[in-house]
Design a protein around this motif. Structure first.
Motif, PDB file in Angstrom:
ATOM      1  N   UNK A  64      31.529  34.429  12.956  1.00 46.77           N
ATOM      2  CA  UNK A  64      30.491  34.856  12.020  1.00 46.77           C
ATOM      3  C   UNK A  64      30.932  34.931  10.557  1.00 46.77           C
ATOM      4  N   UNK A  65      32.223  34.931  10.250  1.00 48.77           N
ATOM      5  CA  UNK A  65      32.672  35.174   8.876  1.00 48.77           C
ATOM      6  C   UNK A  65      32.563  33.977   7.938  1.00 48.77           C
ATOM      7  N   UNK A  66      32.573  32.780   8.455  1.00 51.51           N
ATOM      8  CA  UNK A  66      32.588  31.595   7.613  1.00 51.51           C
ATOM      9  C   UNK A  66      31.354  30.760   7.938  1.00 51.51           C
ATOM     10  N   UNK A  67      30.217  31.126   7.349  1.00 50.77           N
ATOM     11  CA  UNK A  67      28.936  30.525   7.705  1.00 50.77           C
ATOM     12  C   UNK A  67      28.885  29.025   7.439  1.00 50.77           C
ATOM     13  N   UNK A  68      29.457  28.560   6.331  1.00 53.59           N
ATOM     14  CA  UNK A  68      29.390  27.130   6.038  1.00 53.59           C
ATOM     15  C   UNK A  68      30.175  26.328   7.078  1.00 53.59           C
ATOM     16  N   UNK A  69      31.357  26.782   7.426  1.00 53.25           N
ATOM     17  CA  UNK A  69      32.146  26.083   8.452  1.00 53.25           C
ATOM     18  C   UNK A  69      31.470  26.231   9.814  1.00 53.25           C
ATOM     19  N   UNK A  70      30.853  27.368  10.060  1.00 54.53           N
ATOM     20  CA  UNK A  70      30.140  27.579  11.321  1.00 54.53           C
ATOM     21  C   UNK A  70      29.039  26.532  11.463  1.00 54.53           C
ATOM     22  N   UNK A  71      28.286  26.309  10.401  1.00 57.10           N
ATOM     23  CA  UNK A  71      27.207  25.323  10.451  1.00 57.10           C
ATOM     24  C   UNK A  71      27.742  23.905  10.597  1.00 57.10           C
ATOM     25  N   UNK A  72      28.826  23.587   9.886  1.00 56.25           N
ATOM     26  CA  UNK A  72      29.431  22.264  10.023  1.00 56.25           C
ATOM     27  C   UNK A  72      29.918  22.036  11.451  1.00 56.25           C
ATOM     28  N   UNK A  73      30.519  23.047  12.043  1.00 52.23           N
ATOM     29  CA  UNK A  73      31.006  22.925  13.421  1.00 52.23           C
ATOM     30  C   UNK A  73      29.848  22.689  14.380  1.00 52.23           C
ATOM     31  N   UNK A  75      27.050  21.229  13.721  1.00 45.95           N
ATOM     32  CA  UNK A  75      26.608  19.851  13.559  1.00 45.95           C
ATOM     33  C   UNK A  75      27.552  18.882  14.268  1.00 45.95           C
ATOM     34  N   UNK A  76      28.846  19.102  14.139  1.00 44.17           N
ATOM     35  CA  UNK A  76      29.822  18.246  14.823  1.00 44.17           C
ATOM     36  C   UNK A  76      29.651  18.291  16.330  1.00 44.17           C
ATOM     37  N   UNK A  77      29.350  19.492  16.837  1.00 44.42           N
ATOM     38  CA  UNK A  77      29.215  19.651  18.276  1.00 44.42           C
ATOM     39  C   UNK A  77      28.010  18.888  18.836  1.00 44.42           C
ATOM     40  N   UNK A  78      27.114  18.422  17.973  1.00 47.80           N
ATOM     41  CA  UNK A  78      25.979  17.616  18.413  1.00 47.80           C
ATOM     42  C   UNK A  78      26.393  16.178  18.728  1.00 47.80           C
TER      43      UNK A  78
END
Length: 82
Positions: A64-73, A75-78
């Protein structure tokens, strides 16, 4: 990887693994996990390992702490390769 110095993917992976296992700050740890996911996804200095890449990216996606990396991850997982 290798800005201002000779690229060494093996050494980069070692440092990211060290950071991922020793960081107290979750956002820094998430960055290390994300970079490790990239290393295994793209095969930088290691054989491509999409299963291992997915494991690291899932750690980031659930953090939860790094929202931008969380969102990028997320997307990658798709990617169907993962």
């Amino acid at each position: 990887f290798g800005q201002g110095v000779q690229k060494d993917h093996k050494k980069a992976r070692e440092y990211y693994e060290l950071a991922a296992n020793q960081m107290d700050e979750l956002s820094a740890q998430a960055e290390a996990w994300f970079r490790l996911g990239d290393i295994y996804y793209f095969g930088c200095g290691v054989e491509k390992d999409h299963k291992k890449a997915r494991e690291y990216l899932e750690l980031v996606a659930n953090q939860k702490d790094n929202l931008s990396r969380q969102n990028e991850a997320k997307l990658r997982l798709m990617d169907p390769l993962l």
